[in-house]
Design a protein around this motif. Structure first.
Motif, PDB file in Angstrom:
ATOM      1  N   LEU A 172       0.822  -1.218   0.000  1.00 19.36           N
ATOM      2  CA  LEU A 172       0.000   0.000   0.000  1.00 19.36           C
ATOM      3  C   LEU A 172       0.855   1.267   0.000  1.00 19.36           C
ATOM      4  O   LEU A 172       0.521   2.254  -0.673  1.00 19.36           O
ATOM      5  CB  LEU A 172      -0.932  -0.008   1.210  1.00 19.36           C
ATOM      6  CG  LEU A 172      -2.002  -1.101   1.217  1.00 19.36           C
ATOM      7  CD1 LEU A 172      -2.753  -1.111   2.542  1.00 19.36           C
ATOM      8  CD2 LEU A 172      -2.974  -0.914   0.051  1.00 19.36           C
ATOM      9  N   ALA A 173       1.956   1.250   0.731  1.00 13.50           N
ATOM     10  CA  ALA A 173       2.849   2.410   0.749  1.00 13.50           C
ATOM     11  C   ALA A 173       3.448   2.651  -0.631  1.00 13.50           C
ATOM     12  O   ALA A 173       3.629   3.797  -1.062  1.00 13.50           O
ATOM     13  CB  ALA A 173       3.956   2.203   1.784  1.00 13.50           C
ATOM     14  N   SER A 174       3.743   1.570  -1.328  1.00 16.45           N
ATOM     15  CA  SER A 174       4.247   1.702  -2.691  1.00 16.45           C
ATOM     16  C   SER A 174       3.169   2.240  -3.621  1.00 16.45           C
ATOM     17  O   SER A 174       3.436   3.082  -4.486  1.00 16.45           O
ATOM     18  CB  SER A 174       4.748   0.340  -3.190  1.00 16.45           C
ATOM     19  OG  SER A 174       5.173   0.417  -4.532  1.00 16.45           O
ATOM     20  N   ASN A 175       1.921   1.763  -3.430  1.00 12.61           N
ATOM     21  CA  ASN A 175       0.813   2.219  -4.279  1.00 12.61           C
ATOM     22  C   ASN A 175       0.522   3.702  -4.092  1.00 12.61           C
ATOM     23  O   ASN A 175       0.391   4.454  -5.067  1.00 12.61           O
ATOM     24  CB  ASN A 175      -0.462   1.427  -3.967  1.00 12.61           C
ATOM     25  CG  ASN A 175      -0.357  -0.037  -4.339  1.00 12.61           C
ATOM     26  OD1 ASN A 175       0.518  -0.430  -5.098  1.00 12.61           O
ATOM     27  ND2 ASN A 175      -1.251  -0.844  -3.798  1.00 12.61           N
ATOM     28  N   TYR A 176       0.410   4.128  -2.837  1.00  6.78           N
ATOM     29  CA  TYR A 176      -0.095   5.471  -2.539  1.00  6.78           C
ATOM     30  C   TYR A 176       0.998   6.529  -2.386  1.00  6.78           C
ATOM     31  O   TYR A 176       0.777   7.694  -2.725  1.00  6.78           O
ATOM     32  CB  TYR A 176      -0.950   5.445  -1.266  1.00  6.78           C
ATOM     33  CG  TYR A 176      -2.240   4.672  -1.441  1.00  6.78           C
ATOM     34  CD1 TYR A 176      -3.328   5.254  -2.074  1.00  6.78           C
ATOM     35  CD2 TYR A 176      -2.365   3.378  -0.975  1.00  6.78           C
ATOM     36  CE1 TYR A 176      -4.523   4.561  -2.242  1.00  6.78           C
ATOM     37  CE2 TYR A 176      -3.548   2.666  -1.129  1.00  6.78           C
ATOM     38  CZ  TYR A 176      -4.625   3.261  -1.763  1.00  6.78           C
ATOM     39  OH  TYR A 176      -5.797   2.561  -1.934  1.00  6.78           O
ATOM     40  N   LEU A 177       2.159   6.128  -1.874  1.00  2.00           N
ATOM     41  CA  LEU A 177       3.217   7.114  -1.612  1.00  2.00           C
ATOM     42  C   LEU A 177       4.471   6.893  -2.450  1.00  2.00           C
ATOM     43  O   LEU A 177       5.427   7.666  -2.344  1.00  2.00           O
ATOM     44  CB  LEU A 177       3.593   7.077  -0.122  1.00  2.00           C
ATOM     45  CG  LEU A 177       2.450   7.358   0.866  1.00  2.00           C
ATOM     46  CD1 LEU A 177       2.947   7.185   2.305  1.00  2.00           C
ATOM     47  CD2 LEU A 177       1.890   8.765   0.654  1.00  2.00           C
ATOM     48  N   LYS A 178       4.474   5.830  -3.238  1.00  2.00           N
ATOM     49  CA  LYS A 178       5.643   5.490  -4.062  1.00  2.00           C
ATOM     50  C   LYS A 178       6.885   5.285  -3.201  1.00  2.00           C
ATOM     51  O   LYS A 178       8.003   5.637  -3.583  1.00  2.00           O
ATOM     52  CB  LYS A 178       5.914   6.573  -5.117  1.00  2.00           C
ATOM     53  CG  LYS A 178       4.707   6.960  -5.948  1.00  2.00           C
ATOM     54  CD  LYS A 178       4.086   5.772  -6.656  1.00  2.00           C
ATOM     55  CE  LYS A 178       2.866   6.170  -7.457  1.00  2.00           C
ATOM     56  NZ  LYS A 178       2.151   4.997  -8.032  1.00  2.00           N
TER      57      LYS A 178
END
Length: 439
Positions: free
Chosen positions: A381-387
């Motif tokens: 999720l951190a990769s999805n939303y905050l890159k």
């Protein structure tokens, strides 16, 4: 002097030669007119056929004719060839047909009439030409009312090649065209989301399915994700096995767990991975078992039939519209035998409330527990939303997630509150701490 007899030959003057040529042309036109007027069509057709046969015997080429319709039914080889050849057009092709089907994302490109297209297969040259002929009045009215008769011409492909390759063309090349046409259609098709609509065809209405979920974006256990992908791949590759053992080519998946754990998103990810249409079957909208039968028969091959909250779909009382036994009969019987590559997905927040007869293998073959967010799920999720792949606050979040139950939906909601990574992650930490204290 004459060239052969020794007699003197007088050549006509230039003017006389022109007059003679004009007379010959006029005579030819008159003869053609008389022929068209006085010679019956049957004689003309016979002569043309004989000339064509003689030409064929003298030629080293063979031609296969592929008509658009086989009696009243569309010819699958014609349809596949039309799709395949559209993908083989080059910049040198002078004329190309382009259209935009309703509800489709991409243009459809096909060959135009009388445009030769050369293909190569196993180093053999093959030439395709799309041609047409007017429909004669002798065509039955029944045929004219169906597919072939909705137009004033009959279209067909002429496939030409050296006659010594005829066996290869029939046994290898044409099956190759069929498969290529299917693959191209599946690659380009716009997936559809179908919902119950009593005013629609087969009680279904549809819109374009454009959900962004994929397995890469799913915040779920990595091992479970791999297991599911492997199972889907195995299912798709087992057509011959299912046929050999006499079983319908279908598979059932039960997704269970707390609300917000990604069950609906996982269905979308499965559909995008397989490029399957989705049929959203809300059993409470179905009026009776006979309507359910019509709905199930109306689903297409290569599709996912989804029934969410299955535990709440069968309420007791006199007003039951659809029964569990009715659903089971259709799943095991009629529906399962009238199509291929069908996936049935049921979701629930309470697995223990589902009748065990619905959960046995052959109905729900795979049970997937969609649980609370793990640290690996958070990183997705951190990769999805905050890159973000790493951050110094990740350690604190990992410690909290070992003690606190938070759904992927809750985590995603916190990460969406700010595009500033520091602010967003600190907000998530505060959210998890507050869940611990109950404030």
């Amino acid at each position: 002097m004459g060239f052969f007899s020794g007699e003197t030959v007088t050549l006509p003057s230039y003017e006389n030669a022109l007059k003679l040529a004009g007379a010959l042309v006029s005579s030819a036109v008159v003869l053609r007119t008389v022929s068209d007027t006085l010679v019956p069509d049957s004689v003309t057709d016979y002569l043309r056929t004989r000339i064509r046969k003689i030409s064929t015997c003298l030629s080293s080429q063979a031609t296969v004719v592929i008509e658009e319709f086989d009696e009243l039914n569309p010819n699958q080889i014609f349809e596949a060839a039309n799709v395949y050849l559209g993908s083989r057009l080059s910049t040198s092709t002078q004329r190309t047909k382009v259209n935009k089907p309703a509800k489709e994302k991409e243009f459809t490109v096909t060959v135009d009439m009388n445009q030769p297209l050369v293909d190569s297969y196993e180093n053999v040259k093959l030439e395709w030409v799309l041609v047409s002929s007017p429909i004669k009045s002798s065509v039955s009215s029944r045929k004219l009312e169906n597919g072939a008769g909705s137009r004033l011409e009959l279209r067909y492909f002429e496939l030409s090649f050296h006659k010594k390759f005829k066996e290869m063309v029939m046994s290898s090349y044409l099956p190759y065209i069929l498969q290529q046409g299917k693959d191209i259609r599946e690659e380009k098709k716009a997936m559809k989301l179908h919902t119950v609509d009593y005013n629609g065809t087969d009680y279904w209405g549809s819109i374009t399915f454009d959900h962004p979920a994929s397995f890469d974006t799913m915040a779920m256990d990595q091992e479970m994700k791999k297991t599911l992908i492997d199972d889907l791949d195995k299912f798709i590759a087992m057509k011959d096995f299912y046929r050999s053992v006499g079983k319908a080519w279908k598979r059932g998946y039960l997704l269970y767990g707390p609300p917000g754990t990604g069950k609906s998103s996982l269905v979308a990810a499965m559909a995008n991975y397989l490029k399957f249409d989705v049929y959203d079957l809300d059993l409470k909208e179905v009026q009776c078992n006979s309507d359910l039968r019509r709905l199930l028969i109306g689903t297409s091959n290569r599709s996912i039939l989804v029934t969410e909250d299955i535990d709440n779909s069968f309420e007791t009382g006199e007003d039951d519209k659809v029964t569990l036994s009715g659903l089971l009969n259709f799943i095991d019987g009629l529906w399962s035998s009238c199509g291929e590559e069908r996936i049935l997905v049921m979701t629930t927040n309470h697995k223990d409330r589902i009748d065990p007869v619905l959960l046995r293998p052959g109905r729900m073959d795979v049970h997937l527990h969609m649980s609370y967010c793990s640290f690996s799920g958070f990183k997705t999720l951190a990769s999805n939303y905050l890159k973000l792949e790493e951050h110094y606050l990740f350690g604190k979040i990992e410690e909290l997630l070992k003690k606190i139950q938070a759904t992927p939906a809750e985590i995603a909601g916190e990460l969406m509150k700010s595009q500033d990574a520091e602010v967003s992650l600190q907000g998530l930490i505060n959210f998890l701490i507050n869940k611990t204290t109950g404030s």
